[in-house]
Each structure stands twice: as C-alpha cells, then as structure tokens.
Write a protein that holds these residues in place. Structure first.
Motif, PDB file in Angstrom:
ATOM      1  N   TYR A  20     -12.336  22.110 -15.057  1.00 20.75           N
ATOM      2  CA  TYR A  20     -11.242  21.151 -14.735  1.00 20.75           C
ATOM      3  C   TYR A  20     -10.306  21.183 -16.011  1.00 20.75           C
ATOM      4  N   TRP A  21     -10.671  21.283 -17.177  1.00 14.06           N
ATOM      5  CA  TRP A  21     -10.081  21.406 -17.928  1.00 14.06           C
ATOM      6  C   TRP A  21      -9.079  22.420 -18.218  1.00 14.06           C
ATOM      7  N   ASP A  22      -9.495  23.640 -17.850  1.00 14.27           N
ATOM      8  CA  ASP A  22      -8.741  24.818 -17.681  1.00 14.27           C
ATOM      9  C   ASP A  22      -7.409  24.789 -16.781  1.00 14.27           C
ATOM     10  N   ALA A  23      -7.871  23.832 -15.296  1.00 16.51           N
ATOM     11  CA  ALA A  23      -7.057  23.916 -14.326  1.00 16.51           C
ATOM     12  C   ALA A  23      -6.084  22.691 -14.458  1.00 16.51           C
ATOM     13  N   ARG A  29      -5.222  15.429 -18.282  1.00 14.19           N
ATOM     14  CA  ARG A  29      -6.673  15.590 -18.653  1.00 14.19           C
ATOM     15  C   ARG A  29      -7.411  14.335 -19.255  1.00 14.19           C
ATOM     16  N   LYS A  30      -6.803  13.680 -20.024  1.00 16.37           N
ATOM     17  CA  LYS A  30      -7.513  12.350 -20.574  1.00 16.37           C
ATOM     18  C   LYS A  30      -7.961  11.349 -19.321  1.00 16.37           C
ATOM     19  N   SER A  31      -6.800  11.065 -18.480  1.00 15.38           N
ATOM     20  CA  SER A  31      -7.046  10.088 -17.566  1.00 15.38           C
ATOM     21  C   SER A  31      -8.140  10.454 -16.389  1.00 15.38           C
ATOM     22  N   GLY A  32      -8.145  11.845 -16.240  1.00 17.13           N
ATOM     23  CA  GLY A  32      -9.201  12.577 -15.356  1.00 17.13           C
ATOM     24  C   GLY A  32     -10.419  12.625 -15.918  1.00 17.13           C
ATOM     25  N   LEU A  33     -10.556  12.976 -17.036  1.00 17.96           N
ATOM     26  CA  LEU A  33     -11.951  12.837 -17.763  1.00 17.96           C
ATOM     27  C   LEU A  33     -12.507  11.532 -17.800  1.00 17.96           C
TER      28      LEU A  33
END
Length: 58
Positions: A20-23, A29-33
């Motif tokens: 996920y981080w790479d894509a 990234r922050k909101s998704g994580l």
C-alpha cells in the motif's frame, strides 16, 4: 487474521501495508493508514470484547 489470532499472518499483513505504502501517493498515505488502523482497532476490540464476555461468563 485478528479474529483467528493467527500470528503467522503478521508477515502477510506487513507485506500488504508495505505494498500500500509503495503504491500510494505520499499525500494520501497518512489518511489511508489511519483508516486501516481504525478498522484493525475496531476488529481487535471486538475480539477482546468477545474474550472478556467469555471469561466473565465462565
């Protein structure tokens, strides 16, 4: 994975987060994580709650 309590799945979860981080674009990234974290915590709390009910009843 959480519901089963299978520690062998930790590498699989870690790989999924790394992918996920790479894509994902850095700004997303922050909101998704955070969404993933909220979901994991909700599921973990549900499992812990079930365990608590089991322990209290027995």
């Amino acid at each position: 994975m959480i519901a089963k309590g299978d520690l062998n799945c930790i590498p699989l979860a870690e790989r999924a987060i790394n992918e996920y981080w790479d894509a994902t674009l850095p700004r997303a990234r922050k909101s998704g994580l955070q969404l993933v974290q909220q979901d994991v915590l909700a599921r973990a709390n549900a499992v812990v709650g079930d365990l608590y009910v089991f322990l209290v009843r027995n």
